[in-house]
Enzyme design. Sequence first.
Site, PDB file in Angstrom:
ATOM      1  N   ASN A 194       0.847  -1.290   0.157  1.00  7.83           N
ATOM      2  CA  ASN A 194      -0.160  -0.004   0.057  1.00  7.83           C
ATOM      3  C   ASN A 194       0.843   1.090  -0.007  1.00  7.83           C
ATOM      4  O   ASN A 194       1.517   1.696   1.142  1.00  7.83           O
ATOM      5  CB  ASN A 194      -0.905  -0.358   1.423  1.00  7.83           C
ATOM      6  N   ARG A 216      -2.629  -2.153  -3.364  1.00  6.26           N
ATOM      7  CA  ARG A 216      -3.738  -1.588  -3.411  1.00  6.26           C
ATOM      8  C   ARG A 216      -3.955  -0.274  -4.050  1.00  6.26           C
ATOM      9  O   ARG A 216      -2.956   0.703  -3.885  1.00  6.26           O
ATOM     10  CB  ARG A 216      -4.022  -0.928  -1.671  1.00  6.26           C
ATOM     11  N   HIS A 247     -13.479   2.151   0.515  1.00  4.43           N
ATOM     12  CA  HIS A 247     -13.049   1.105   1.502  1.00  4.43           C
ATOM     13  C   HIS A 247     -13.933  -0.326   0.943  1.00  4.43           C
ATOM     14  O   HIS A 247     -14.235  -1.260   1.710  1.00  4.43           O
ATOM     15  CB  HIS A 247     -13.985   1.276   2.644  1.00  4.43           C
ATOM     16  N   ARG A 280     -12.259  14.618   8.213  1.00  4.01           N
ATOM     17  CA  ARG A 280     -13.267  14.922   7.246  1.00  4.01           C
ATOM     18  C   ARG A 280     -14.530  15.298   7.432  1.00  4.01           C
ATOM     19  O   ARG A 280     -15.110  14.642   8.196  1.00  4.01           O
ATOM     20  CB  ARG A 280     -13.017  13.901   6.094  1.00  4.01           C
ATOM     21  N   GLU A 310      -8.236  -5.810   5.342  1.00  2.99           N
ATOM     22  CA  GLU A 310      -8.057  -5.446   4.193  1.00  2.99           C
ATOM     23  C   GLU A 310      -6.818  -5.943   3.312  1.00  2.99           C
ATOM     24  O   GLU A 310      -6.812  -6.323   2.125  1.00  2.99           O
ATOM     25  CB  GLU A 310      -8.189  -3.812   4.107  1.00  2.99           C
TER      26      GLU A 310
END
Lengths: 399, 399
Positions: free
Chosen positions: B7, B89, B178, B239, B382
């Site tokens: 990643n 990813r 996601h 956020r 993940e």
Amino acid sequence: MKILVLNAGSSSVKYSLFDMSDRSVLIAGIIERIGEDAASQSYSLANNDRTRDEISCRNHQQALQLLFETLAACRVLNDRRELACIGHRVVHGGEHFREPALIDTQVMRHIAEVIPLAPLHNPANLLGIEEAIRQMGETPQVAVFDTAFHQTLPDYAYRYALPERLYEEHGVRRYGFHGTSHRYVAEQAAQYLGKPLPETNLITLHLGNGASVTAIQNGRSIDTSMGMTPLEGLMMGSRCGDIDPAIHFYLSRTLNLSNEAIEALLNKESGCKGICGENDMRAIHRMSETGDDLARLALAMYAYRIKKYIGAYFAVLGRVDALVFTGGIGENDAWLREQVCLDMTLFGIAIDQEKNRKPVRPCDNISQPNSGVTVLVIATDEELEIAIQAMQCLEQPHP
Amino acid sequence: MKILVLNAGSSSVKYSLFDMSDRSVLIAGIIERIGEDAASQSYSLANNDRTRDEISCRNHQQALQLLFETLAACRVLNDRRELACIGHRVVHGGEHFREPALIDTQVMRHIAEVIPLAPLHNPANLLGIEEAIRQMGETPQVAVFDTAFHQTLPDYAYRYALPERLYEEHGVRRYGFHGTSHRYVAEQAAQYLGKPLPETNLITLHLGNGASVTAIQNGRSIDTSMGMTPLEGLMMGSRCGDIDPAIHFYLSRTLNLSNEAIEALLNKESGCKGICGENDMRAIHRMSETGDDLARLALAMYAYRIKKYIGAYFAVLGRVDALVFTGGIGENDAWLREQVCLDMTLFGIAIDQEKNRKPVRPCDNISQPNSGVTVLVIATDEELEIAIQAMQCLEQPHP
Ligand SMILES: Nc1ncnc2c1ncn2[C@@H]1O[C@H](COP(=O)(O)OP(=O)(O)O)[C@@H](O)[C@H]1O
Ligand SMILES: Nc1ncnc2c1ncn2[C@@H]1O[C@H](COP(=O)(O)OP(=O)(O)O)[C@@H](O)[C@H]1O
């Protein structure tokens, strides 16, 4: 007792004169394209006589003069002293106004203070008030705010997840609009249900050119889809409603649009119009019937987003006594109502196709007898509600 | 068979090496502050030995060299030929990628094409891929996209009410993120329920620093709260999630903020951090326990918005088999889970306080036996999901 309701926009003035003894409309009219070459006025009287004239009207001062001349000429107001008050529609009342307010210089100052939050609306509303005071100084004038009904939202519903100071110092929060309409239909719905409004839970859908939905708990608004401005929430005729807040950066960075261009795009070129080129729901249905796929998409999106808000507000309310459709689309679009209520049995919503096709005005129940939630179609009347609230405001003791 | 999952961010590279025979992690690590003075690497091995070193690492090339040196030094990869593949990813796959893709120059071109939609993420992901290919050319490499799982959304769910050409010409639409996590927990949930995934309806809540919720019908994502970018939807650590799209114009007009400043504000200074100054949920709970009212507000807003999305997705799904909590907050925050499930009996949600307090990893049922909807807490993984998907991608016939 007569009450005049005024709705002053930047280039138009709408008005209705009510006889409050029977709540009948004596005259309703609009003066349009104020300041342009081809201004016009049109009005209709209680006997349904309609008139439309090209006129010359340079500014709001002339518009209001013309208005009072028309009231006299039509013999609906023979003496100005017959007028108990003038009720002004004001779009944004900020956090200051939770109720209608008898207008004085301080009230006007507060209306001016929130101009940054409603730069398109409040200046014109204020112009209408100033002119009406100049010409009708002795008549009491009341401001009725689109935002007032929603001042009962709890903080976790009205706050945005933005830096605290934007709220504390600048009032950036959800205010909500169409409050007069949501309140009016809520009262009608409670009356229909035979329940006191303070014990009634409702979801009210105001679907017109603008559109918003409100969650009402025990008669009070506890959440609503429009936000700091009327741009947020449901998809509308030409407004985008909810979007990813990062789309602005894409439009400015990749397409080189200015903020002014983006503002115009989101307000005037989006919504149904953005998807299929049309913002009038009747026209969109006609297009869809001829197989236009973008019209099909606009209708599907419009209904889908309403369904999601209904689900969200069920989660907020827990118990819902009635779901109320109002506004030009809510009152007239049987297809849309059916679409919205489809597959909502989980929520106890079941409408009767037959009743849905032709609801009786001004208030009809279109649900099946066993529907857990009563589904109502109610004709809204914002002007009447402003008149009623202005009258109530006058009757209250003022210091 | 060993699979390395990479990643690559703009200044960091995270990695995990899996032994796919038992899905165990042989090593997991991160190289941070690449290009800065004080770069570091840290990793932990299967025996839980942890190491942290200050290093010198000027760029992604050096980061990957270091990574492979570390794998060799730790004896988890003695020969590069042991590596069946590298799974990368990739945040944004645009509309092109509905599935993981075996990387070739064309795939890399497609990833580059959507950089305008994900300017913060895709360039770094691509850099990681390029470097891995340069250093490990013979090893097959697979791109696994955060957006791919959501490519099954119907058009009325993925379109914004914006001008048609913004979608047609520029790909402005909801993509959702996601996806790897939502997909992973969906599979785990179906397994727990003993139902085939293609017959299972779920609402999956991924609540970490970023947060999103997905409506899954018959195993497919049909709506999700993140949009064209990961800024839309739920309130997050820093956020803003959903806001009135007109707030931008207020910030630029009244506060004179540039678009760059607004972008930083909405991404890094908003969410929980904006409300109460903290973005770590544990710290927010501590503040709230000492009576901090802004921490109380941040928690109330965070939970309230999740409830609204759950209601909305019930309206979309009609029937929900399970509600799934995952991510750092979803897996660990019992208070939040309780708050979210409170007063949701209308939806058939009833959790067991006792079970909710200490759910057993990696998957536990915290609902009451009579709860209409099963409420699950599932540890997401993940990295493992990327490894599994990369392997499946390799096993498929390729032309
Ligand atoms: N019979 C009808 N079927 C569908 N839509 C209708 C019908 N009659 C009116 N409308 C729609 O109502 C909308 C205008 O609503 P209205 O409440 O009058 O707007 P405003 O918000 O400007 O007050 C228009 O989109 C119009 O197409
Ligand atoms: N025991 C806990 N209680 C509440 N929140 C927790 C707990 N443990 C971790 N968290 C929260 O989880 C969040 C990080 O989630 P994580 O999924 O690791 O993030 P990321 O999205 O970066 O992968 C942080 O806000 C952290 O405070």
